[in-house]
Design an enzyme around this catalytic site. Sequence first.
Site, PDB file in Angstrom:
ATOM      1  N   LYS B  78      38.243  48.274  45.515  1.00  0.00           N
ATOM      2  CA  LYS B  78      38.803  47.197  46.334  1.00  0.00           C
ATOM      3  C   LYS B  78      38.487  47.465  47.806  1.00  0.00           C
ATOM      4  O   LYS B  78      38.581  48.613  48.265  1.00  0.00           O
ATOM      5  CB  LYS B  78      40.317  47.127  46.128  1.00  0.00           C
ATOM      6  CG  LYS B  78      40.996  45.951  46.830  1.00  0.00           C
ATOM      7  CD  LYS B  78      42.504  45.941  46.573  1.00  0.00           C
ATOM      8  CE  LYS B  78      43.167  44.684  47.115  1.00  0.00           C
ATOM      9  NZ  LYS B  78      44.626  44.666  46.856  1.00  0.00           N
ATOM     10  N   SER B 153      46.286  40.306  44.815  1.00  0.00           N
ATOM     11  CA  SER B 153      45.200  40.272  45.768  1.00  0.00           C
ATOM     12  C   SER B 153      43.950  41.015  45.312  1.00  0.00           C
ATOM     13  O   SER B 153      42.886  40.824  45.893  1.00  0.00           O
ATOM     14  CB  SER B 153      45.655  40.864  47.105  1.00  0.00           C
ATOM     15  OG  SER B 153      45.936  42.248  46.955  1.00  0.00           O
ATOM     16  N   SER B 177      49.766  43.064  43.035  1.00  0.00           N
ATOM     17  CA  SER B 177      48.348  42.800  43.304  1.00  0.00           C
ATOM     18  C   SER B 177      47.367  43.497  42.362  1.00  0.00           C
ATOM     19  O   SER B 177      46.169  43.212  42.429  1.00  0.00           O
ATOM     20  CB  SER B 177      48.000  43.189  44.744  1.00  0.00           C
ATOM     21  OG  SER B 177      48.432  42.204  45.631  1.00  0.00           O
TER      22      SER B 177
END
Lengths: 97, 478
Positions: B78, B153, B177
Site C-alpha cells: 500500500k 482505503s 481499511s
Amino acid sequence: MKVTRDEVLRLARLARLSLADDELPKLEADLSRIVDYVAELGKVDTSEVSDAPRVGPTAAPLRDDEVRVGLPRAAALAAAPRVVDGAFAVPEFVDES
Amino acid sequence: MSPLSLPIAELARRVQAGSVTAEAVARESLKAIADRRGLNAFLHVSEHATLEHASALDARRARGETLGALAGVPIAIKDALCTLDAPTTCGSKILAGWRSPYEATVVSRLRAADALLVGKTNMDEFAMGSSNENSAFGPVKNPWDETRIPGGSSGGSAVAVAAGMTLGALGSDTGGSIRQPAALTGTVGIKPSYGRVSRYGLVAFASSLDQVGPFARDVPSAARILAVIAGHDPRDSTSSAAAVPDYEAACQRDVRGLRVGVPEDYFGPGLDAEVADHVRAAIARLEADGACVVPIAMPHTRHGVATYYVLATAEASSNLARFDGVRFGLREERPGSDLGTLYDSTRSAGFGPEVKRRILLGTFVLSAGYYDAYYAQAQRVRALIRRDFERAFAQVDVIATPTSPTAAFPLGERVADPLAMYLADVYTLPASLAGVAALSLPVGRTRSRLPVGLQLIAPAFAEERLLSVAAACERAAP
C-alpha cells in the site's frame, strides 16, 4: 447544530487551510450533518467511565540511552522544495518592526 | 499451472527448491499487473527492481543459500508505507513523486524474507475512505464488476490479490481499511491487534488506531505474511515485545468446543439480506464443525461510527499538520508570499476534499468550547465499546459478524454523501476502537456474483485463535 460559514472559516484558519469560496457551501452542509450525527454521543451515559481508555502498551518502554546514527543531513534535505546552506528554506517570517 | 495460482507456502517451497525460478514468478506477476492496468490498482510498478531482485534470489539459491519464508512471492505494498526504491504518495497530490529517505520496517521484513516487492498500490488519500474513490490518482475498480468500488482505503492492495496480480499485499487498517476491501473483493485481510505489527514508516492517519496487516487469497497464506511482519520493532515504541507464535500452525487446529459469539447488534437494520444469509450460513458451518455458537450483546456497537469519526479526525488533524510544504512534498509559493500563506496555499492545493473535510472536523472537535462535548465524550464512549469486548470475551473465544453491511456498491453512489460512506465501516470500527485482532474472509457470493465477507474478532494478541477459526471456515466452505 448548524456549522456556519464563519465557523468553517474559523476552523480553516486553525487548520491552516485557505478554502475557495466555492468549497464553502458544501463544507457547511457536510460538517453540519456530520456534527449532528456525532452529537448522538452526548446522549450516551458515560457516568461510570473514569479515565480515557488507552490502547497498546501500558507504559512507554525506554530504550538504552546511547548515541546512534540518525538520518544523514543530505538524505533529510533531499526531498525539500528549497534548501539554502544545508537548511530548509522558507520565506521570511520574523517581524522585526 | 501458473505459479500465481499457488498458495504462498507452496510457491515459496518451489522457489526454495529451484523447481520454479523467482524470475519466472516475477515476470508472471508483472505481466498480470500490465494486463489488468485498467483496474488502476497500482500507482507504481517496480518492474526493473523486481526482475533484478528475482535474478539475485535465483543466483543465491544456485549458490546453495536457503531462501526465506516468502522466497519469490510477489507482494504489493500500500502506498501509505514508505519505500526506498519507489515513490510514496499516500494517494495524495501533496506527496506526488515523493521519495522517502527511509523504509518502513514491514517492508524491510518482507525483503529480508525474500519476497518480491512488485509495486505500490492505490488507496484513498491518506487512507481516508471506504471506496477508493478519494485517491488523487483515480479510483480502483472491483475486478468482479468493474462498475463497482473495491472498498477502501486499501483497495489497490485488495485488488492486486483478488485479480491475481500478486499472491499477497500489505494494507493499513484504521477503521476497516483492510477488512472491508477484503470482504468486497473476496480476499482474506487481517487487522492485527494494536501493537502486533510495527508502524515505523507507515504514514500516520490516526495513531491510536492504525495497524498494518496482510491480504492473501487464503488464510494460511495471510498467516505466513503476518508471521513475517509481526513482532517488536525498536523504532516503534507502540509495538509489543510479545513473542510471535506459529501462525501457520494455528491454521491447522480444529474448532471443536470453541465458543463463537454472535452479537445481534451487528445484524440490525442496514444489513443487506443476502449478506446476512451468507454470514449466518458460515457461522452454522462452524457450529457443524463442533464450535458452540453463543448469542452475545454488544450494546455500544451503534455508537462506533460517531466515536470513530470524532477520534480519528481529531488525530488526523494533528498528524497531517506535518504536510506544510517545507521539508518534503508539494510547495505552493508565490513571490512575496509569507510563511503562513505558504502553509495555507500548499495544504489547500495538496489535499483533496475528504482530507480537508476530516481535518476541519478534527479541528472542530478539538477546539475550545467543543472539546469536552465531542472529543472527551468520544474517548469515554470508546471505553464503553472496549468494555463490550471485554465482557464478550469473558463468555466467548471469538466473535463472528458481517464485515460490511453490503456487497460492493456502484462507483459514484456515495461520493456526494460522506455520512453514507462512513456507514460502510459500521461493523469494522468497534474492533479498531478496542484495539483487538480481527480479520475478514470470503464466505460466499451474492446472486450478482459479488463477494461477501465474514468478520472474525478475537481478543488482543489472540491472532492464533482468530486464524484457527478462519482456516476452519475456509475448509468448511461449500
